[in-house]
Design a protein around this motif. Sequence first.
Motif, PDB file in Angstrom:
ATOM      1  N   GLU A 108      13.405  13.942  13.420  1.00 13.28           N
ATOM      2  CA  GLU A 108      12.276  14.638  13.889  1.00 13.28           C
ATOM      3  C   GLU A 108      12.486  15.766  14.458  1.00 13.28           C
ATOM      4  O   GLU A 108      11.522  16.918  14.368  1.00 13.28           O
ATOM      5  CB  GLU A 108      11.221  13.672  14.448  1.00 13.28           C
ATOM      6  CG  GLU A 108       9.802  14.205  14.905  1.00 13.28           C
ATOM      7  CD  GLU A 108       9.119  14.421  13.316  1.00 13.28           C
ATOM      8  OE1 GLU A 108       8.013  14.948  13.568  1.00 13.28           O
ATOM      9  OE2 GLU A 108       9.473  13.807  12.604  1.00 13.28           O
ATOM     10  N   GLU A 109      13.190  15.910  15.445  1.00 18.00           N
ATOM     11  CA  GLU A 109      13.397  17.325  16.032  1.00 18.00           C
ATOM     12  C   GLU A 109      13.919  18.495  15.129  1.00 18.00           C
ATOM     13  O   GLU A 109      13.409  19.523  14.896  1.00 18.00           O
ATOM     14  CB  GLU A 109      14.498  17.147  17.090  1.00 18.00           C
ATOM     15  CG  GLU A 109      13.904  16.455  18.557  1.00 18.00           C
ATOM     16  CD  GLU A 109      14.759  16.216  19.511  1.00 18.00           C
ATOM     17  OE1 GLU A 109      14.492  16.055  20.740  1.00 18.00           O
ATOM     18  OE2 GLU A 109      16.066  16.118  19.131  1.00 18.00           O
ATOM     19  N   GLY A 187      10.494  21.159  18.997  1.00 14.76           N
ATOM     20  CA  GLY A 187      10.184  19.433  18.951  1.00 14.76           C
ATOM     21  C   GLY A 187      11.102  18.935  20.188  1.00 14.76           C
ATOM     22  O   GLY A 187      12.332  19.119  20.262  1.00 14.76           O
ATOM     23  N   THR A 188      10.510  18.083  20.763  1.00 13.35           N
ATOM     24  CA  THR A 188      11.128  17.110  21.902  1.00 13.35           C
ATOM     25  C   THR A 188      10.970  15.749  21.721  1.00 13.35           C
ATOM     26  O   THR A 188       9.648  15.440  21.772  1.00 13.35           O
ATOM     27  CB  THR A 188      10.763  17.640  23.461  1.00 13.35           C
ATOM     28  OG1 THR A 188      11.166  18.880  23.589  1.00 13.35           O
ATOM     29  CG2 THR A 188      11.567  16.691  24.423  1.00 13.35           C
ATOM     30  N   THR A 189      11.850  15.004  21.568  1.00 16.76           N
ATOM     31  CA  THR A 189      11.713  13.530  21.235  1.00 16.76           C
ATOM     32  C   THR A 189      12.035  12.827  22.301  1.00 16.76           C
ATOM     33  O   THR A 189      12.752  13.017  23.212  1.00 16.76           O
ATOM     34  CB  THR A 189      12.481  13.007  20.237  1.00 16.76           C
ATOM     35  OG1 THR A 189      12.460  13.668  18.912  1.00 16.76           O
ATOM     36  CG2 THR A 189      12.531  11.635  19.885  1.00 16.76           C
ATOM     37  N   THR A 195       7.506  12.804  19.286  1.00 15.41           N
ATOM     38  CA  THR A 195       8.211  14.056  19.355  1.00 15.41           C
ATOM     39  C   THR A 195       7.005  15.139  19.705  1.00 15.41           C
ATOM     40  O   THR A 195       6.070  15.385  18.620  1.00 15.41           O
ATOM     41  CB  THR A 195       8.894  14.420  17.961  1.00 15.41           C
ATOM     42  OG1 THR A 195       9.894  13.370  18.100  1.00 15.41           O
ATOM     43  CG2 THR A 195       9.450  15.663  18.200  1.00 15.41           C
TER      44      THR A 195
END
Length: 392
Positions: A108-109, A187-189, A195
Amino acid sequence: MNTDMARPLGRVATVLLGFTAATACAASPAQIVAAAHATPSTVSYASGTAALPRPTGSHAVGRATMRLVDARRPDPWVPSAGPRRLMVSMYYPARPGTGGPAPYMTTEEARLFLRAKAPDADILPEKLSSIRTWAHADARPAPGKFPLVVLSPGLAFPRATLTGLTEDLASHGYVVALVDHTYETSGTTFPDGRTLACAICDKPPKGGPAAIAKSRAKDISFVIDQLTAHRPARRQARMIDPKRIGVAGHSIGGNAAATTMATDHRVRAGVNMDGTFYAPVPATGLDHHPFLMFGAQHESPGMDPTWEQAWKNLNGWKRWLTVADSDHSTFTDMPVLSAWAGKPGPGLSPQRAEQITRTYVGAFFDLHLKGSPQPVLTGPSPANPEVTFQNP
């Protein structure tokens, strides 16, 4: 010096995967820069998995990922999110043969990174997220005490884009805390699977870029608090020698390194990799601590007046080094990613860009956190003709 705040992200970021680069967080609407028309290489990204350059030190490298929560401080950009939460990857000297594969970033990032930087590129997030790294997740720590270096990436860049430098420092006997500043990256999960995307990349916060650098300084000091506490956040933190702490960063992260040093006297040495000093170095300096200004070489060293002023205000050991045939992203993993994607840019090869960054940043910390003499920092070197020592 280029920066990800008021100027385009640079040649490599523009070329990478056909990226279009935006001047994030400018006071005026973001300027969209057309992607460079580089000739594709003969190797397509689809032909295999990319690998970062192998670390050059003698230690195996471990990695532990952690979530840190500063209960005393609300999130500066999204107050409704509650207290400030950070994701940190800690890299450290490890026992060989322990731990498992450490992915480059989450899928996802990678998807959000591609959406932000290459919306028209035919690149699978799974391909980007699976780039080969050399660290081993949750590997057993090597014995001993080691200096700590905290690394801060540029605005909108995930912390993963400093992995090559981080792994190399850890292989040479450093614990490295690589920080994602929440809502400041594509983005950060988090461990719960969420995220979080960037909240300030398209609209500057009150106070502009200087406010970001000052907020990051608080993040960095909080990370140091957690890793050097009597009961540290992770068992790997017990490897840290709290009397030997350094900070480095790329772009706004480099500005944050100096801003941290101005207020947190636990930090003994700092590096700014091609970041404008939006939050200036105080006129009183950085408590006589050493600082390295390390950036791209432009038409003249005076192209960024904030570097000239910072140089005057620094009152300890200092160097101002510029790298020929480089750009804003040379000091990150971006050249490697560009070449893998079949969109290599002009100038330094990815291998050379990585080698120069590792050599000079590593030498700086070896000198000032380990006390090891470093001739490469005393003046120009025939082995590194691209590097110029500025003395304005």
